[in-house]
Design a protein around this motif. Sequence first.
Motif, mmCIF file in Angstrom:
data_model
loop_
_atom_site.group_PDB
_atom_site.id
_atom_site.type_symbol
_atom_site.label_atom_id
_atom_site.label_comp_id
_atom_site.label_asym_id
_atom_site.label_seq_id
_atom_site.Cartn_x
_atom_site.Cartn_y
_atom_site.Cartn_z
ATOM 1 N N GLY A 70 0.597 -1.530 -0.112
ATOM 2 C CA GLY A 70 -0.144 -0.415 0.124
ATOM 3 C C GLY A 70 0.874 1.442 0.244
ATOM 4 O O GLY A 70 -0.154 3.028 -0.042
ATOM 5 N N GLY A 71 2.775 1.078 -0.283
ATOM 6 C CA GLY A 71 3.145 1.811 -0.553
ATOM 7 C C GLY A 71 2.900 2.815 -1.281
ATOM 8 O O GLY A 71 2.553 2.479 -2.171
ATOM 9 N N ARG A 72 4.165 4.085 -1.504
ATOM 10 C CA ARG A 72 4.070 3.961 -3.027
ATOM 11 C C ARG A 72 5.584 4.405 -2.990
ATOM 12 O O ARG A 72 6.394 4.141 -2.615
ATOM 13 N N VAL A 73 6.193 4.629 -3.877
ATOM 14 C CA VAL A 73 7.511 4.194 -5.246
ATOM 15 C C VAL A 73 7.702 6.176 -6.301
ATOM 16 O O VAL A 73 7.020 5.849 -6.815
ATOM 17 N N ILE A 74 9.021 6.275 -5.587
ATOM 18 C CA ILE A 74 9.932 7.154 -6.487
ATOM 19 C C ILE A 74 10.825 6.760 -7.038
ATOM 20 O O ILE A 74 12.126 5.775 -6.627
ATOM 21 N N GLY A 75 11.499 7.401 -8.184
ATOM 22 C CA GLY A 75 12.516 7.304 -8.235
ATOM 23 C C GLY A 75 13.798 7.356 -9.805
ATOM 24 O O GLY A 75 12.642 7.503 -10.549
ATOM 25 N N PHE A 76 14.158 6.519 -9.952
ATOM 26 C CA PHE A 76 14.760 6.681 -11.387
ATOM 27 C C PHE A 76 15.536 4.936 -11.527
ATOM 28 O O PHE A 76 16.143 4.486 -10.679
ATOM 29 N N THR A 77 15.815 4.399 -13.223
ATOM 30 C CA THR A 77 16.315 3.417 -13.788
ATOM 31 C C THR A 77 18.056 3.932 -14.253
ATOM 32 O O THR A 77 17.938 3.092 -14.427
ATOM 33 N N ASP A 78 17.686 5.372 -14.881
ATOM 34 C CA ASP A 78 18.490 5.530 -15.851
ATOM 35 C C ASP A 78 19.488 6.692 -15.059
ATOM 36 O O ASP A 78 18.959 7.512 -14.823
ATOM 37 N N ALA A 79 20.659 7.233 -14.242
ATOM 38 C CA ALA A 79 20.981 7.562 -13.377
ATOM 39 C C ALA A 79 20.922 9.076 -14.353
ATOM 40 O O ALA A 79 21.540 10.422 -14.078
ATOM 41 N N SER A 80 21.657 9.185 -15.561
ATOM 42 C CA SER A 80 21.912 9.867 -16.452
ATOM 43 C C SER A 80 21.101 10.999 -16.706
ATOM 44 O O SER A 80 21.057 12.029 -17.337
ATOM 45 N N MET A 81 19.767 10.540 -16.386
ATOM 46 C CA MET A 81 18.452 11.471 -16.403
ATOM 47 C C MET A 81 17.912 12.251 -15.064
ATOM 48 O O MET A 81 17.724 13.021 -15.252
ATOM 49 N N SER A 82 19.458 12.109 -14.445
ATOM 50 C CA SER A 82 19.378 12.586 -13.517
ATOM 51 C C SER A 82 20.381 13.961 -12.986
ATOM 52 O O SER A 82 20.629 13.819 -13.855
ATOM 53 N N SER A 83 20.512 14.440 -11.240
ATOM 54 C CA SER A 83 21.579 15.570 -11.757
ATOM 55 C C SER A 83 23.129 15.232 -11.575
ATOM 56 O O SER A 83 23.511 15.862 -11.201
ATOM 57 N N VAL A 84 22.760 13.240 -11.775
ATOM 58 C CA VAL A 84 24.093 13.106 -11.552
ATOM 59 C C VAL A 84 25.010 13.406 -12.944
ATOM 60 O O VAL A 84 26.615 13.677 -12.990
ATOM 61 N N ALA A 85 24.363 13.250 -13.676
ATOM 62 C CA ALA A 85 24.996 13.296 -15.369
ATOM 63 C C ALA A 85 25.804 14.952 -15.010
ATOM 64 O O ALA A 85 26.125 15.352 -15.848
ATOM 65 N N LYS A 86 25.425 16.277 -14.023
ATOM 66 C CA LYS A 86 25.408 17.400 -14.309
ATOM 67 C C LYS A 86 25.751 17.148 -12.893
ATOM 68 O O LYS A 86 27.257 18.221 -13.277
ATOM 69 N N GLY A 87 26.783 15.848 -12.510
ATOM 70 C CA GLY A 87 28.189 16.060 -12.011
ATOM 71 C C GLY A 87 27.673 16.112 -10.154
ATOM 72 O O GLY A 87 28.479 16.408 -9.370
#
Length: 361
Positions: A70-87
């Motif tokens: 009954g909980g919810r989920v956020i996240g990413f499966t591709d770090a290149s779409m997160s701010s990791v790509a900006k360093g």
Amino acid sequence: MALAHRSIVTIDDVSVEELFRIFEVAERMCVELRSRSSIHHALGYLLASLFFEPSTRTRLSFETAMHRLGGRVIGFTDASMSSVAKGETLADTVRIVASYADILVLRHPREGSVRAAADHSPVPVINAGDGGHEHPTQTLTDLFMLHYERGGIDGLHIGLCGDLKYGRTVHSLLRALRHFDVRLTCIAPKALQLPPEPFSPGQKVECTENLEEVIGELDVLYMTRIQKERFEDPKEYERYKGTYIITPELLERAKPDLFIMHPLPRVDEISYRVDTDHRAVYFGQAAYGVPVRMALLLLLLGLEDSSDLPPPPPPQVEYRHDFRCSNPRCITHSEPYLAPKVEVRSSGEMRCAYCQRFASL
Ligand code: NCD
């Protein structure tokens, strides 16, 4: 301290009493899944699923587990779409996501990355695989299957086969099996045998390169794929791929109640012709990932009681500015702001506190 609000970075973070508590809750989850009655347990809670490496089973079973509760989920499966790509650093990413969610699940190619993440997170972090180091929730799933379907783990002769050097699932499994009275045989080419780090003091295993010779003695054959992505030289991978292939012909030598397990994905190490053999239990094994991860989420979120269980003793950790980890795949080399730390064991043995590679100072 109970399991509640703790991170699971290595399988050593779970005591044997806690392991059985996870199994107890997972058994209940198996029943509740059938009746769809678990849907209110984690209502209002949020899981962040941060996958910096490919995944099918681990990510989807964690996400399924949270949805089934009954909980919810956020996240990413591709770090290149997160701010990791900006360093952005791992520590900053984790700090931010931990301010949004109640619990984090992290998979990352660097060894020790989940330790670094847990050190920067006010909420629990679960290791969903950190490079070739560990994959503790796969081990919980594997052991739960043996406990539930085989009636116990003690007394089994377990063969670990394939890429034991880079395979993180076998590293966690070997560590956890020290709590049980099992016979262990490691089947791998010499260059892909288990490294010394996952062994506990005094733990004994037999090693061989010859699967045909030992298959008839095994109760469990735990197959693994050759970990192509971890080889520095692609030629080395080409040399070892296809070393072991389970076929119906090979299985003629095996016990009638052998369990053929595999964390999956398989590449070529188990023939498709084996899938219809009653000894092939790997698809059922993957399905247990959901009730086991439901149980773990409930316990770590403090939604199930575990307060009377003795946790494992925490390792003694020292900050050593004169120390640099010798493992090129360690997170300390890609995230240089991390303070160098060593774990000092009662035996005097020292390890990098992130990737757990033996340290010499
Ligand atoms: C394993 C992994 O990612 O380590 N898969 C999984 O999580 N079930 C095994 C592998 O990739 O070989």
